[in-house]
Design a protein around this motif. Structure first.
Motif, PDB file in Angstrom:
ATOM      1  N   PHE A 156       0.829  -1.199   0.000  1.00  0.00           N
ATOM      2  CA  PHE A 156       0.000   0.000   0.000  1.00  0.00           C
ATOM      3  C   PHE A 156       0.865   1.251   0.000  1.00  0.00           C
ATOM      4  N   VAL A 162      -9.617  -2.190   2.069  1.00  0.00           N
ATOM      5  CA  VAL A 162      -8.396  -2.953   2.364  1.00  0.00           C
ATOM      6  C   VAL A 162      -8.772  -4.386   2.732  1.00  0.00           C
ATOM      7  N   LEU A 173      -3.396  -1.755  10.327  1.00  0.00           N
ATOM      8  CA  LEU A 173      -3.393  -2.989   9.546  1.00  0.00           C
ATOM      9  C   LEU A 173      -2.999  -4.178  10.418  1.00  0.00           C
ATOM     10  N   VAL A 207      -2.324   0.365  -4.439  1.00  0.00           N
ATOM     11  CA  VAL A 207      -2.279  -1.043  -4.060  1.00  0.00           C
ATOM     12  C   VAL A 207      -1.504  -1.818  -5.117  1.00  0.00           C
TER      13      VAL A 207
END
Length: 159
Positions: free
Chosen positions: A39, A76, A114, A48
């Motif tokens: 990313f 995501v 994340l 991406v």
């Protein structure tokens, strides 16, 4: 295939003083990590790319166009479900002298989100000039091309 870990340089420490050369700490990348999702974080657009360690190739994917963490994370999550990567790679921007700035903190926060939400290892790559390189290369989607450049840099650093 060996299960021994590989070591790659990490992004410079954001805590370093801007007059110092950035330190590069060793980060372990297990040999069984073969597929990656990268990313290039942005507050409105996040590039991406997917990549394979074995082939050393990256492929741009559709850029995520979403404002706000919730909207971005939904997209995501869909990409992680679709590509099932072994780990994630994020670009972390720095000033040319290695000093951190506002977007450095935003990218690092994105990486922490994340890790926390998806439970995948996240590798950080110094992404200085990746967007400039993507644009100068004539990319139609500079964000996705920048994510490819970030992932290519990461894959090249692996033994």
């Amino acid at each position: 295939m060996s299960d021994s870990p590989d070591t790659v340089p990490a992004a410079p420490s954001p805590a370093r003083a801007s007059t110092d050369a950035p330190l590069r700490a060793a980060v372990v990348v297990p040999a069984h990590f073969q597929s990656f999702l990268a990313f290039d974080f942005g507050t409105k657009r996040t590039g991406v790319a997917t990549g394979s360690r074995m082939m050393g190739l990256t492929t741009p994917q559709a850029t995520i166009k979403a404002e706000g963490a919730d909207a971005r994370m939904l997209q995501v999550a869909a990409r992680i479900k679709e590509f099932e990567p072994d780990a994630l790679v994020i670009g972390v921007p720095y000033h040319p002298d290695g000093a951190a700035h506002e977007n450095t903190a935003r990218a690092l926060k994105f990486g922490r989100q994340l890790r926390g939400r998806f439970g995948l290892q996240v590798f950080e790559v110094d992404e200085r000039y990746s967007t400039t390189e993507a644009i100068s290369g004539g990319a139609r989607d500079a964000d996705a091309a920048s994510a490819c450049i970030i992932l290519e840099q990461f894959l090249r650093s692996l033994p």
